[in-house]
Design an enzyme around this catalytic site. Structure first.
Site, short mmCIF file in Angstrom:
data_model
loop_
_atom_site.label_atom_id
_atom_site.label_comp_id
_atom_site.label_asym_id
_atom_site.label_seq_id
_atom_site.Cartn_x
_atom_site.Cartn_y
_atom_site.Cartn_z
CE LYS A 65 -4.07 -2.53 -6.08
NZ LYS A 65 -3.53 -3.35 -4.96
CE LYS A 115 -0.27 -1.88 -2.18
NZ LYS A 115 -1.53 -1.95 -1.40
O1 LIG Z 1 -3.87 -4.26 -1.96
C1 LIG Z 1 -3.89 -4.72 -0.82
C2 LIG Z 1 -3.12 -4.07 0.23
O2 LIG Z 1 -1.75 -4.20 0.04
C3 LIG Z 1 -3.61 -4.33 1.57
O3 LIG Z 1 -2.68 -3.89 2.54
P1 LIG Z 1 -3.11 -3.97 4.06
O4 LIG Z 1 -3.71 -5.32 4.29
O5 LIG Z 1 -1.86 -3.76 4.83
O6 LIG Z 1 -4.09 -2.86 4.25
#
Ligand SMILES: O=C[C@H](O)COP(=O)(O)O
Length: 228
Positions: free
Chosen positions: A89, A31
């Site tokens: 996702k 992501k």
């Molecule tokens: O899918 C998991 C996320 O990338 C979690 O990101 P985060 O820990 O910064 O909320």
């Protein structure tokens, strides 16, 4: 599905993925954190990471923070699935159009060979039967995350009882269940007790929890050993 809780690490580049070579997560999640909760990486970057990860670990990729409209989501799912990623996702951000969008997406998801994971957000409002709607639509798993990356974590937003109910509902439907949302290393022990299939991390892997910056291998090793 095994009882051991696995982990997912969100990476934003091939370089970050390769840096994790000695402590790879069960799922390398792709992501672009600077583009939102589920910001999408360019397809060619995803393809490079998928090719590198092949045989090392599973992969997932997000399609971006898109409106709950079939014409936005369907092509994004198809293109991301075309990269060869193991899971796509998609974020469900709530709102009046979501139920109709889920209904329209059902045949798309059901005929796709790539499993699709629905991501709900602890800081968004949903119809009370949203998990039932998601499970009916044919998603292979459901994650809960946070939409606003403002430091508030999943455990700041949902009680342990609410999380327990979420995990049990999703797992009883034989669907994969993941928890994420600014999780902290010190949350791992209590969250593991709920027996989700996955815990997902980005902020906890970055120095000073600055999720748009580069991952730290040391922090990734700490998360990996906390889950071992
Ligand atoms: O899918 C998991 C996320 O990338 C979690 O990101 P985060 O820990 O910064 O909320």
């Amino acid at each position: 599905m095994s009882n051991k809780t696995k982990w997912l690490a969100s990476v934003q580049s091939l370089e970050e993925a390769q840096n994790l070579n000695d402590c790879l997560p069960d799922i390398l999640d792709m992501k672009q954190p600077s583009h939102g909760a589920l910001g999408a990486l360019p397809l060619d970057v995803v393809e490079d990471i998928v090719n590198w990860a092949s045989g090392r670990c599973l992969t997932s990729a997000t399609i971006g923070d898109l409106p709950m409209q079939l014409e936005a989501i369907e092509p994004a799912i198809m293109k991301m699935a075309g990269t060869g990623v193991d899971y796509v996702k998609i974020g469900l951000f709530g709102g009046d159009e979501q139920a109709a969008c889920l209904h329209a997406l059902t045949p798309v998801i059901q005929k796709l060979n790539t499993p699709v994971i629905a991501v709900l957000f602890a800081d968004r409002d949903y119809e009370t039967d949203v998990i039932t709607q998601v499970l009916k639509a044919g998603f292979s798993g459901v994650m809960i995350d946070t939409a606003e990356k403002n430091g508030r974590s999943l455990l700041d937003l949902w009680s342990v009882d609410a999380l327990t109910e979420f995990v049990n509902t999703v797992k009883n439907a034989q669907s994969l269940c993941g928890l994420a949302g600014a999780l902290r290393i010190e949350d791992i022990a209590s969250l593991r007790e709920l027996q989700p299939d996955y815990l997902g991390f980005r902020s906890a892997l970055c120095p000073d929890r600055k999720r748009n910056e580069s991952l730290s291998v040391t922090l990734a090793k700490t998360v990996a050993s906390a889950l071992d």
